[in-house]
Design an enzyme around this catalytic site. Structure first.
Site, short mmCIF file in Angstrom:
data_model
loop_
_atom_site.label_atom_id
_atom_site.label_comp_id
_atom_site.label_asym_id
_atom_site.label_seq_id
_atom_site.Cartn_x
_atom_site.Cartn_y
_atom_site.Cartn_z
N HIS A 18 0.74 -0.84 -0.02
CA HIS A 18 0.28 0.26 0.28
C HIS A 18 1.32 1.48 0.11
CE1 HIS A 18 -2.99 -2.91 2.28
NE2 HIS A 18 -3.49 -2.70 1.07
N LYS A 43 -16.26 -5.63 5.70
CA LYS A 43 -14.71 -6.67 5.89
C LYS A 43 -13.95 -6.67 7.90
CE LYS A 43 -10.90 -6.49 2.56
NZ LYS A 43 -9.79 -6.45 2.00
N ARG A 94 -2.13 -6.04 -7.74
CA ARG A 94 -1.16 -7.31 -7.59
C ARG A 94 -0.87 -8.09 -8.71
NH1 ARG A 94 -2.06 -9.13 -1.85
NH2 ARG A 94 -4.70 -8.48 -3.37
N SER A 132 -2.69 -7.25 4.02
CA SER A 132 -2.99 -7.81 4.94
C SER A 132 -3.66 -8.45 6.20
CB SER A 132 -4.37 -6.84 5.04
OG SER A 132 -3.65 -5.29 4.57
N1 COA Z 1 -0.38 -4.43 -1.97
C1 COA Z 1 -0.93 -5.05 -0.69
N2 COA Z 1 -1.15 -5.42 -0.41
C2 COA Z 1 -2.29 -4.66 -1.48
C3 COA Z 1 -2.67 -4.15 -2.86
C4 COA Z 1 -1.30 -3.26 -2.53
N3 COA Z 1 -0.88 -2.53 -3.34
N4 COA Z 1 -3.70 -3.83 -2.62
C5 COA Z 1 -4.27 -4.55 -2.37
N5 COA Z 1 -4.05 -4.71 -1.09
C6 COA Z 1 -4.93 -6.20 -0.59
C7 COA Z 1 -5.23 -5.80 0.74
O1 COA Z 1 -3.73 -5.63 2.06
C8 COA Z 1 -6.09 -6.03 1.09
O2 COA Z 1 -5.84 -7.52 1.34
P1 COA Z 1 -6.98 -8.19 2.85
O3 COA Z 1 -7.87 -9.12 2.55
O4 COA Z 1 -5.86 -9.77 2.86
O5 COA Z 1 -6.69 -7.41 3.43
C9 COA Z 1 -6.71 -7.02 -0.03
O6 COA Z 1 -5.86 -6.58 -1.17
C10 COA Z 1 -8.14 -5.40 -0.50
O7 COA Z 1 -8.10 -4.78 0.29
P2 COA Z 1 -8.15 -3.00 -0.03
O8 COA Z 1 -7.39 -2.62 -0.62
O9 COA Z 1 -7.69 -2.57 1.21
O10 COA Z 1 -9.41 -2.94 -0.59
P3 COA Z 1 -10.42 -3.80 0.27
O11 COA Z 1 -10.87 -4.64 -0.67
O12 COA Z 1 -10.43 -4.31 1.44
O13 COA Z 1 -11.26 -2.67 0.00
C11 COA Z 1 -13.32 -0.88 -1.41
C12 COA Z 1 -12.19 -1.58 -0.72
C13 COA Z 1 -13.02 -0.27 0.20
C14 COA Z 1 -12.31 0.33 -2.50
C15 COA Z 1 -14.29 -0.17 -1.81
O14 COA Z 1 -14.71 -2.00 -0.45
C16 COA Z 1 -15.22 0.54 -1.17
O15 COA Z 1 -15.39 0.85 -2.02
N6 COA Z 1 -16.24 0.23 -0.66
C17 COA Z 1 -17.09 1.53 0.09
C18 COA Z 1 -19.22 1.05 -1.03
C19 COA Z 1 -18.59 1.53 -2.41
O16 COA Z 1 -18.39 2.15 -2.56
N7 COA Z 1 -19.23 0.49 -2.66
C20 COA Z 1 -19.22 0.28 -4.09
C21 COA Z 1 -18.49 0.08 -5.30
S1 COA Z 1 -18.04 -1.40 -5.59
#
Ligand code: COA
Length: 169
Positions: A18, A43, A94, A132
């Site tokens: 990140h 989550k 990734r 994560s």
């Molecule tokens: N490096 C390291 N890890 C990464 C990464 C990177 N470049 N990119 C993604 N990840 C990992 C994270 O560590 C996380 O791992 P985990 O699942 O083991 O915890 C996973 O990939 C995805 O996490 P993250 O990038 O934090 O995204 P998320 O899926 O948790 O969050 C939101 C997604 C918040 C952007 C999305 O849910 C959202 O927009 N929510 C708001 C509601 C909304 O608008 N919904 C409609 C859209 S569909």
């Protein structure tokens, strides 16, 4: 016109992957908002939004990025982006396995507010497969997480698990 981008996520906790995306995205925009989803998301999170925010702020300080801010949000990401005048959503990719979910999310977001573009940045080689959940599992089992998070985040994770063990006694 000032170009503002949003980099959203759960960041539970922020990893080197990140942090790498934050650093690179910050060079492309006037302002980068790291948008931290609060506990209202699907989550189950380990750290409170305030703790996750503190970890991200420490990373920003460590990288000395003056155009990056952290904000906590609830609700739809596109509404948050629009209300903060952001025209771009940044997501890190990734591996191919990230693609379907990310592609669908960008499609849905663009159907809701077409003016907001999603830009994908490829994860760097060093952070290709870090996640994560993996980091939390290793820390919980007493493993070394130095390769995946900064020293500040490592210390916060280790404190969390030491405290959990102490509370359970
Ligand atoms: N490096 C390291 N890890 C990464 C990464 C990177 N470049 N990119 C993604 N990840 C990992 C994270 O560590 C996380 O791992 P985990 O699942 O083991 O915890 C996973 O990939 C995805 O996490 P993250 O990038 O934090 O995204 P998320 O899926 O948790 O969050 C939101 C997604 C918040 C952007 C999305 O849910 C959202 O927009 N929510 C708001 C509601 C909304 O608008 N919904 C409609 C859209 S569909």
């Amino acid at each position: 016109m000032s170009r503002i981008a949003v980099y959203p996520g759960t960041f539970d906790p922020i990893t080197i992957g990140h942090a790498d995306i934050v650093r690179r995205a910050s060079t492309l925009f006037d302002t980068l908002i790291v948008a931290l989803i609060s506990q209202g998301s699907n989550k189950k999170v380990m750290f409170s939004s305030d703790k996750r925010k503190r970890m991200i702020e420490l990373e920003i300080q460590r990288m000395d990025l003056s155009n990056v801010v952290v904000m906590i949000f609830d609700g739809l990401l596109v509404n948050f982006a629009k209300s903060n005048n952001a025209s771009v959503i940044i997501r890190g990719l990734r591996a191919v396995s990230d693609f379907d979910y990310e592609f669908q999310m960008s499609w849905i977001n663009s159907r809701m507010i077409p003016e907001i573009e999603t830009i994908f940045l490829p994860a760097s080689k060093e952070a290709q497969l870090v996640s994560s959940s993996m980091v939390k599992e290793i820390a919980k089992l007493g493993g070394n997480i130095d390769a995946f998070v900064s020293p500040e985040v490592r210390d916060m994770l280790n404190d969390f698990f030491i405290k959990s063990v102490a509370d359970a006694l």
